[in-house]
Design an enzyme around this catalytic site. Structure first.
Site, PDB file in Angstrom:
ATOM      1  N   ASP A   1       0.212   1.417   9.434  1.00 47.80           N
ATOM      2  CA  ASP A   1      -0.125   0.664  10.643  1.00 47.80           C
ATOM      3  C   ASP A   1       1.034   0.634  11.634  1.00 47.80           C
ATOM      4  OD1 ASP A   1      -2.567   0.113   9.517  1.00 47.80           O
ATOM      5  OD2 ASP A   1      -2.045  -1.914   8.885  1.00 47.80           O
TER       6      ASP A   1
ATOM      7  N   THR B   1       4.652   1.687   6.497  1.00 45.08           N
ATOM      8  CA  THR B   1       3.268   1.248   6.626  1.00 45.08           C
ATOM      9  C   THR B   1       2.568   2.170   7.605  1.00 45.08           C
ATOM     10  OG1 THR B   1       1.765  -0.450   7.523  1.00 45.08           O
ATOM     11  CG2 THR B   1       4.007  -0.487   8.314  1.00 45.08           C
TER      12      THR B   1
ATOM     13  N   GLY C   1      -6.239  -0.813   9.752  1.00 45.13           N
ATOM     14  CA  GLY C   1      -5.474  -1.517  10.790  1.00 45.13           C
ATOM     15  C   GLY C   1      -5.866  -2.972  10.810  1.00 45.13           C
ATOM     16  N   ARG C   2      -5.177  -3.795  10.011  1.00 40.88           N
ATOM     17  CA  ARG C   2      -5.542  -5.209   9.880  1.00 40.88           C
ATOM     18  C   ARG C   2      -5.228  -6.005  11.145  1.00 40.88           C
ATOM     19  NH1 ARG C   2      -6.675  -9.128   6.078  1.00 40.88           N
ATOM     20  NH2 ARG C   2      -6.794  -7.528   4.457  1.00 40.88           N
TER      21      ARG C   2
ATOM     22  N   ARG D   1     -25.793  12.857  17.738  1.00 40.62           N
ATOM     23  CA  ARG D   1     -25.740  11.453  17.322  1.00 40.62           C
ATOM     24  C   ARG D   1     -24.467  10.775  17.808  1.00 40.62           C
ATOM     25  NH1 ARG D   1     -27.628  12.027  10.954  1.00 40.62           N
ATOM     26  NH2 ARG D   1     -29.702  12.921  11.379  1.00 40.62           N
TER      27      ARG D   1
ATOM     28  N   ARG E   1      -4.226   7.691   4.157  1.00 37.47           N
ATOM     29  CA  ARG E   1      -2.892   7.600   3.557  1.00 37.47           C
ATOM     30  C   ARG E   1      -2.800   8.334   2.220  1.00 37.47           C
ATOM     31  NH1 ARG E   1      -3.334   1.203   2.218  1.00 37.47           N
ATOM     32  NH2 ARG E   1      -3.606   1.309  -0.031  1.00 37.47           N
TER      33      ARG E   1
ATOM     34  N   GLY F   1       0.821  -1.202   0.000  1.00 35.27           N
ATOM     35  CA  GLY F   1       0.000   0.000   0.000  1.00 35.27           C
ATOM     36  C   GLY F   1       0.860   1.260   0.000  1.00 35.27           C
TER      37      GLY F   1
END
Length: 383
Positions: free
Chosen positions: A155, A153, A198-199, A190, A303, A8
């Site tokens: 993440d 990355t 974030g896998r 609301r 990103r 990515g």
């Protein structure tokens, strides 16, 4: 020198490319960019008569002069891993000689990638990427290819370094979007559920929620109790003078007894698309409270765009670390930050574990909140 960007895209890649090219050109080296990540090693035809221009890009001071002002990567990227290639993704010129698929249905084309590297006669290859990109870098290192890795990355989950290119910008953009969305949530009284990339690691969600003051943060490392989270958010909304509540949630988070929300077919390396857990939480909130919920999946907004100053700084310094290693005749290393200091580590370290949030140290799993206290003596990135 060869250089590529894989996986990515993140802000800061172009800054790293420019920094490396300028440094190496000053030292008298030629730099060639491999386009679309590891895919270049499968699509370049090792023959002087072949037209490989779509896959190779000479990089100079002139054509990299302004690239650091924008995000993404001028070399483009892909998630191709030659060691784990889908049969349908094998280039036509390799199909006849390709080995049979393994038990996982994937084909190992490492030998073909190494043949291309020999054809290109690169002295050193620099690979900028995350876990997937660096896993094949380790493979090539094992085959004797002189190689240096730069971690990137959003993440921030590459094992062996405190920091990866792209992380700061992703957190900064997430904080800004969460706070911008508060105006809508507050105006209409609301709930606001913001789903972040974030896998396997919830570090981006954890820091974004901490810095934006989100009421609750659901991270990939800790399964959540849906009823408990709904009750907590209802109380957060009731006690907020503006009558709204905010939850940040990692796309890899999932309820107790469940599993991560995935959809669609698997990508080039076998991962299906994550996402939808925020929608699940929205439905649970609406069902149990009767109130309206704003659900916003930030996704690629995290990103996109140019890098912030920290990512520019780290990208340039990682590029300089790579150049230092090359000029010293060293390879098989990863540019890294440890305890707030720049360093290098063996490339093998990236495969020695999974970098995730230290839940016991930085997360309150009972209240679903960041628990960042007692930071005396900790490195800047709390890793």
């Amino acid at each position: 020198m060869g250089i590529l960007t894989g996986g990515g895209d993140v802000p800061g890649l172009n800054a790293a490319l420019k920094g490396f090219v300028w440094r190496m050109e000053e030292a008298g080296y030629e730099v060639i960019g491999l386009r679309r990540g590891w895919a270049a090693l499968l699509h370049v035809i090792p023959s002087r008569d072949a037209d490989n221009a779509p896959w190779l890009m000479p990089l100079t001071r002139a054509n990299t002069r302004t690239i650091d002002r924008s995000g993404g990567t001028v070399l483009h990227s892909s998630r191709i891993n030659p060691a784990l290639t889908k049969p349908s993704a094998i280039p036509e010129h390799l199909r006849a000689a390709a080995p049979p698929p393994g038990p996982d249905g994937m084909v190992d084309l490492t030998a073909a990638a190494c043949e291309v590297l020999r054809f290109l006669r690169l002295d050193v290859l620099v690979a900028i990427g995350g876990d997937g990109t660096l896993s094949f870098a380790r493979c090539l290192h094992g085959e004797g290819v002189p190689l240096i890795g730069l971690p990137k990355t959003m993440d921030n989950d590459v094992y062996g370094t405190d920091y990866c290119i792209g992380f700061s910008t992703a957190v900064t953009r997430s904080v800004n979007f969460i706070n911008d969305l508060r105006t809508v949530a507050g105006s209409h009284e609301r709930y606001l559920v913001v789903e972040l990339f974030g896998r396997n690691s919830g570090e981006t969600c954890l820091l974004a929620s901490y810095l934006s003051g989100a009421d609750r943060a659901l991270i990939a490392e800790v399964p959540f109790d849906t009823e408990q989270v709904v009750a907590m958010l209802a109380e957060d909304k009731r006690t907020n003078p503006s009558n709204y509540a905010v939850a940040a949630i990692s796309e890899g988070a999932y309820p107790v007894g469940g599993k991560p929300f995935e959809s669609g077919e698997s990508d080039a390396v076998g991962n299906r698309e994550l996402g939808g857990v925020g929608r699940y939480l929205r439905e649970a909130l609406q069902k149990n409270t009767g109130d309206r919920v704003i659900y916003q999946r930030l996704g690629y907004l995290m990103r996109s765009g140019p890098p912030d100053s920290l990512d520019r700084l780290v990208a340039n310094n990682f590029a300089n670390l790579a150049a230092d290693l090359i000029l010293a005749g060293k390879a098989g290393r990863l540019a890294a930050i440890q305890n707030g200091r720049y360093t290098t580590r063996p490339i093998e370290v990236t495969g020695q574990g999974k970098k995730q949030v230290d839940v016991g140290r930085f997360y309150d799993r009972d209240r679903y909140r960041a628990n960042i206290v007692g930071v005396m003596g900790l490195p800047m990135f709390l890793c």
